[in-house]
Design a protein around this motif. Structure first.
Motif, PDB file in Angstrom:
ATOM      1  N   GLN A 193       0.729  -1.246  -0.071  1.00 28.43           N
ATOM      2  CA  GLN A 193      -0.210   0.021   0.081  1.00 28.43           C
ATOM      3  C   GLN A 193       0.865   1.350  -0.076  1.00 28.43           C
ATOM      4  OE1 GLN A 193      -3.155   0.444  -0.389  1.00 28.43           O
ATOM      5  NE2 GLN A 193      -3.026   2.657   0.173  1.00 28.43           N
ATOM      6  N   GLY A 194       1.941   1.305   0.794  1.00 24.71           N
ATOM      7  CA  GLY A 194       2.727   2.323   0.795  1.00 24.71           C
ATOM      8  C   GLY A 194       3.688   2.415  -0.563  1.00 24.71           C
ATOM      9  N   MET A 195       3.832   1.413  -1.008  1.00 22.11           N
ATOM     10  CA  MET A 195       4.420   1.582  -2.515  1.00 22.11           C
ATOM     11  C   MET A 195       3.619   2.190  -3.668  1.00 22.11           C
ATOM     12  SD  MET A 195       6.466  -2.181  -2.242  1.00 22.11           S
ATOM     13  CE  MET A 195       7.159  -2.072  -3.754  1.00 22.11           C
ATOM     14  N   ARG A 196       2.314   1.955  -3.443  1.00 22.45           N
ATOM     15  CA  ARG A 196       1.363   2.437  -4.267  1.00 22.45           C
ATOM     16  C   ARG A 196       1.237   3.959  -3.924  1.00 22.45           C
ATOM     17  NH1 ARG A 196      -1.248  -2.749  -3.663  1.00 22.45           N
ATOM     18  NH2 ARG A 196      -2.296  -1.829  -1.913  1.00 22.45           N
ATOM     19  N   GLU A 197       1.127   4.187  -2.866  1.00 25.01           N
ATOM     20  CA  GLU A 197       0.992   5.857  -2.559  1.00 25.01           C
ATOM     21  C   GLU A 197       2.305   6.598  -2.877  1.00 25.01           C
ATOM     22  OE1 GLU A 197       0.560   5.662   1.519  1.00 25.01           O
ATOM     23  OE2 GLU A 197      -1.382   4.706   1.810  1.00 25.01           O
ATOM     24  N   ILE A 198       3.407   5.781  -2.663  1.00 23.48           N
ATOM     25  CA  ILE A 198       4.540   6.693  -3.141  1.00 23.48           C
ATOM     26  C   ILE A 198       4.773   6.821  -4.986  1.00 23.48           C
ATOM     27  CG2 ILE A 198       7.093   6.632  -3.291  1.00 23.48           C
ATOM     28  CD1 ILE A 198       5.803   7.330  -0.528  1.00 23.48           C
ATOM     29  N   ARG A 199       4.143   5.660  -5.439  1.00 25.96           N
ATOM     30  CA  ARG A 199       3.943   5.903  -6.830  1.00 25.96           C
ATOM     31  C   ARG A 199       2.927   6.981  -7.060  1.00 25.96           C
ATOM     32  NH1 ARG A 199       3.661   0.157  -7.186  1.00 25.96           N
ATOM     33  NH2 ARG A 199       1.538   0.266  -7.329  1.00 25.96           N
ATOM     34  N   THR A 200       1.802   6.945  -6.566  1.00 27.00           N
ATOM     35  CA  THR A 200       1.020   8.311  -7.010  1.00 27.00           C
ATOM     36  C   THR A 200       1.652   9.400  -6.453  1.00 27.00           C
ATOM     37  OG1 THR A 200      -0.879   6.625  -6.478  1.00 27.00           O
ATOM     38  CG2 THR A 200      -1.424   9.010  -6.467  1.00 27.00           C
ATOM     39  N   LEU A 201       2.238   9.695  -5.747  1.00 23.03           N
ATOM     40  CA  LEU A 201       2.922  10.839  -5.197  1.00 23.03           C
ATOM     41  C   LEU A 201       3.933  11.267  -6.253  1.00 23.03           C
ATOM     42  CD1 LEU A 201       3.577  13.108  -3.300  1.00 23.03           C
ATOM     43  CD2 LEU A 201       5.205  11.736  -1.999  1.00 23.03           C
ATOM     44  N   ILE A 202       4.700  10.322  -6.824  1.00 18.61           N
ATOM     45  CA  ILE A 202       5.776  10.571  -7.735  1.00 18.61           C
ATOM     46  C   ILE A 202       5.090  11.216  -9.006  1.00 18.61           C
ATOM     47  CG2 ILE A 202       7.476   9.624  -9.167  1.00 18.61           C
ATOM     48  CD1 ILE A 202       8.497   7.817  -6.776  1.00 18.61           C
ATOM     49  N   ARG A 203       4.054  10.537  -9.450  1.00 19.43           N
ATOM     50  CA  ARG A 203       3.275  10.822 -10.572  1.00 19.43           C
ATOM     51  C   ARG A 203       2.576  12.280 -10.378  1.00 19.43           C
ATOM     52  NH1 ARG A 203       0.701   5.557 -10.184  1.00 19.43           N
ATOM     53  NH2 ARG A 203       1.597   4.180 -11.592  1.00 19.43           N
ATOM     54  N   GLU A 204       2.072  12.495  -9.294  1.00 14.95           N
ATOM     55  CA  GLU A 204       1.642  14.070  -9.211  1.00 14.95           C
ATOM     56  C   GLU A 204       2.561  15.164  -9.215  1.00 14.95           C
ATOM     57  OE1 GLU A 204      -0.053  13.834  -5.088  1.00 14.95           O
ATOM     58  OE2 GLU A 204      -1.912  12.564  -5.896  1.00 14.95           O
ATOM     59  N   LEU A 205       4.058  14.660  -8.662  1.00 15.14           N
ATOM     60  CA  LEU A 205       4.885  15.682  -8.516  1.00 15.14           C
ATOM     61  C   LEU A 205       5.210  15.894 -10.079  1.00 15.14           C
ATOM     62  CD1 LEU A 205       6.967  14.294  -5.569  1.00 15.14           C
ATOM     63  CD2 LEU A 205       5.962  16.583  -5.727  1.00 15.14           C
ATOM     64  N   ALA A 206       5.405  14.948 -10.904  1.00 14.66           N
ATOM     65  CA  ALA A 206       5.768  14.977 -12.161  1.00 14.66           C
ATOM     66  C   ALA A 206       4.863  15.847 -13.041  1.00 14.66           C
ATOM     67  CB  ALA A 206       5.993  13.552 -12.765  1.00 14.66           C
ATOM     68  N   ALA A 207       3.440  15.666 -12.685  1.00 20.37           N
ATOM     69  CA  ALA A 207       2.446  16.320 -13.261  1.00 20.37           C
ATOM     70  C   ALA A 207       2.449  17.781 -12.891  1.00 20.37           C
ATOM     71  CB  ALA A 207       0.997  15.702 -12.830  1.00 20.37           C
ATOM     72  N   ASP A 208       2.787  18.241 -11.848  1.00 17.90           N
ATOM     73  CA  ASP A 208       3.193  19.700 -11.465  1.00 17.90           C
ATOM     74  C   ASP A 208       4.638  19.939 -11.984  1.00 17.90           C
ATOM     75  OD1 ASP A 208       0.860  19.219  -9.816  1.00 17.90           O
ATOM     76  OD2 ASP A 208       1.995  19.047  -8.025  1.00 17.90           O
ATOM     77  N   GLY A 209       5.180  19.234 -12.776  1.00 18.05           N
ATOM     78  CA  GLY A 209       6.375  20.127 -13.478  1.00 18.05           C
ATOM     79  C   GLY A 209       7.591  19.453 -12.739  1.00 18.05           C
ATOM     80  N   THR A 210       7.747  18.737 -11.812  1.00 22.29           N
ATOM     81  CA  THR A 210       8.860  18.442 -11.036  1.00 22.29           C
ATOM     82  C   THR A 210       9.439  17.228 -11.790  1.00 22.29           C
ATOM     83  OG1 THR A 210       8.189  19.055  -8.925  1.00 22.29           O
ATOM     84  CG2 THR A 210      10.121  17.408  -8.991  1.00 22.29           C
ATOM     85  N   THR A 211      10.997  17.191 -12.079  1.00 19.60           N
ATOM     86  CA  THR A 211      11.637  16.019 -12.765  1.00 19.60           C
ATOM     87  C   THR A 211      11.914  15.294 -11.578  1.00 19.60           C
ATOM     88  OG1 THR A 211      12.390  17.486 -14.627  1.00 19.60           O
ATOM     89  CG2 THR A 211      13.444  15.427 -13.986  1.00 19.60           C
ATOM     90  N   VAL A 212      11.619  13.976 -11.809  1.00 18.82           N
ATOM     91  CA  VAL A 212      11.980  13.016 -10.541  1.00 18.82           C
ATOM     92  C   VAL A 212      13.088  12.263 -11.156  1.00 18.82           C
ATOM     93  CG1 VAL A 212      11.127  11.157  -9.076  1.00 18.82           C
ATOM     94  CG2 VAL A 212       9.555  13.330  -9.568  1.00 18.82           C
ATOM     95  N   PHE A 213      14.328  11.836 -10.397  1.00 20.19           N
ATOM     96  CA  PHE A 213      15.228  11.090 -10.812  1.00 20.19           C
ATOM     97  C   PHE A 213      15.499  10.144  -9.731  1.00 20.19           C
ATOM     98  CE2 PHE A 213      19.712   9.797 -10.962  1.00 20.19           C
ATOM     99  CZ  PHE A 213      20.022   9.474 -12.210  1.00 20.19           C
ATOM    100  N   LEU A 214      15.225   8.740 -10.114  1.00 23.72           N
ATOM    101  CA  LEU A 214      15.040   7.699  -8.994  1.00 23.72           C
ATOM    102  C   LEU A 214      15.890   6.431  -9.316  1.00 23.72           C
ATOM    103  CD1 LEU A 214      12.731   5.181  -9.288  1.00 23.72           C
ATOM    104  CD2 LEU A 214      11.217   7.096  -9.394  1.00 23.72           C
TER     105      LEU A 214
END
Length: 332
Positions: A193-214
């Motif tokens: 469940q936590g992994m799903r939440e973090i995935r969702t958060l990463i997608r939201e950040l990217a949608a807001d214009g943040t580049t994510v490098f992981l």
């Protein structure tokens, strides 16, 4: 080292652009190399470009140089040779200009165990010279809520589980809006469940214009959340590109479902289908050169009861194994 004066420009503002520069890359390295004492070559001539707005997965087996690369990008260690630019500025030279725009969680969060989660974040924020103290508590509360720790904000960090500590480290990286977020194994210790939440958060950040490098050893996670990826092996860049392109570069599998497994395997081998394997009523092999309709006709003519015949799309894991020869557990 003297602080730049009002008449001395910050070195990171220098107008010249070197061969390591890439205007379109939020991260761009050219010939980036790190050799440790004793001759160990950890990163060897890395040319990496991370597109703006992407969610970029950084993959590689143990000792491939991923964490060393991230540490050079963040100015934590000096490269032996080559260049690295982050947000268009040279690192580590422009670290004071770049790092306030970057959120990072590298090799796990460093926490004060005797302080609560909230107080840890308050200290992190107070250490940021660009942070407005007037909005500190509101931003800390918002960051805790965003990673699902609002209810545990008053609990001491030493009592946090590994997953909760990862969440707190991510909250620290999100205390202010960031142009770039660098995450080293962000789902380490989290339940599904936590992994799903973090995935969702990463997608939201990217949608807001943040580049994510992981970086991650969970290839399925990378495939679900990332738009682009790079693969490292023995300190060298093996390949980089969009996740779809990388997966497409690996061959898929022919899958035949039938109760007549032995006969189906024989027919496929006669058709020169390579790497035929049987697992119960599931027979797999390399994609054939001939049309699938011909394969179906040959099977049916031989009396094989075909219940299904498909070509499975290659996954990022298939591409990774094909490129590196490594198995699934590729943390490092």
């Amino acid at each position: 080292m003297a602080e730049p004066s009002a008449t001395q420009p910050d070195p990171g503002d220098a107008p010249e652009r070197d061969p390591g520069d890439a205007r379109d890359g939020v991260i761009a390295t050219r010939g980036l190399t790190k050799r440790y004492r004793g001759g160990q070559l950890a990163v060897d001539g890395l040319d990496l470009t991370v597109p703006a707005g992407s969610v970029f997965g950084f993959l590689g087996p143990n000792g491939s140089g991923k964490t060393t690369t991230i540490r050079m990008l963040m100015g934590l260690i000096e490269p032996t040779a080559g260049t690295a630019r982050v947000l268009g500025r040279p690192m580590p030279r422009a670290a004071r200009t770049v790092l306030p725009q970057v959120g990072a969680l590298i090799e796990g969060p460093a926490l004060y165990g005797f302080l609560s989660g909230r107080d840890n974040l308050l200290r992190y924020d107070a250490a940021d010279p660009t942070a407005d103290p007037r909005t500190r508590r509101a931003r800390v509360a918002a960051a805790l809520d965003r990673v699902g720790l609002a209810a545990a904000a008053g609990k001491k960090a030493k009592a946090y589980s590994l997953g909760m500590k990862q969440r707190l480290g991510l909250a620290a990286a999100l205390l202010q809006p960031r142009r770039l977020l660098v995450l080293d194994e962000p789902t380490n210790g989290l339940d599904p469940q936590g992994m799903r939440e973090i995935r969702t958060l990463i997608r939201e950040l990217a949608a807001d214009g943040t580049t994510v490098f992981l970086s991650s050893h969970l290839l399925d996670e990378i495939e679900q959340v990332c738009t682009h990826a790079a693969v490292m092996a023995q300190g060298r860049l093996v390949t980089q590109g969009s996740v779809a392109e990388l997966a497409a570069g690996a061959r898929g599998r022919l899958v035949v479902t039938t109760p007549d497994g032995a006969e189906a395997a024989r027919v496929l081998k006669e058709l020169r289908v390579g790497d035929v394997t049987a697992d119960g009523d599931r027979i797999t092999g390399e994609p054939p050169e001939r049309d699938l309709a011909e394969v179906t006709v040959a099977l049916v003519t031989a009396g094989v009861r075909v219940r299904g015949l498909t070509l499975e799309r290659a996954s990022l894991e298939d591409a990774f194994v094909a490129l590196t020869g490594e198995g699934f557990d590729v943390a490092g």
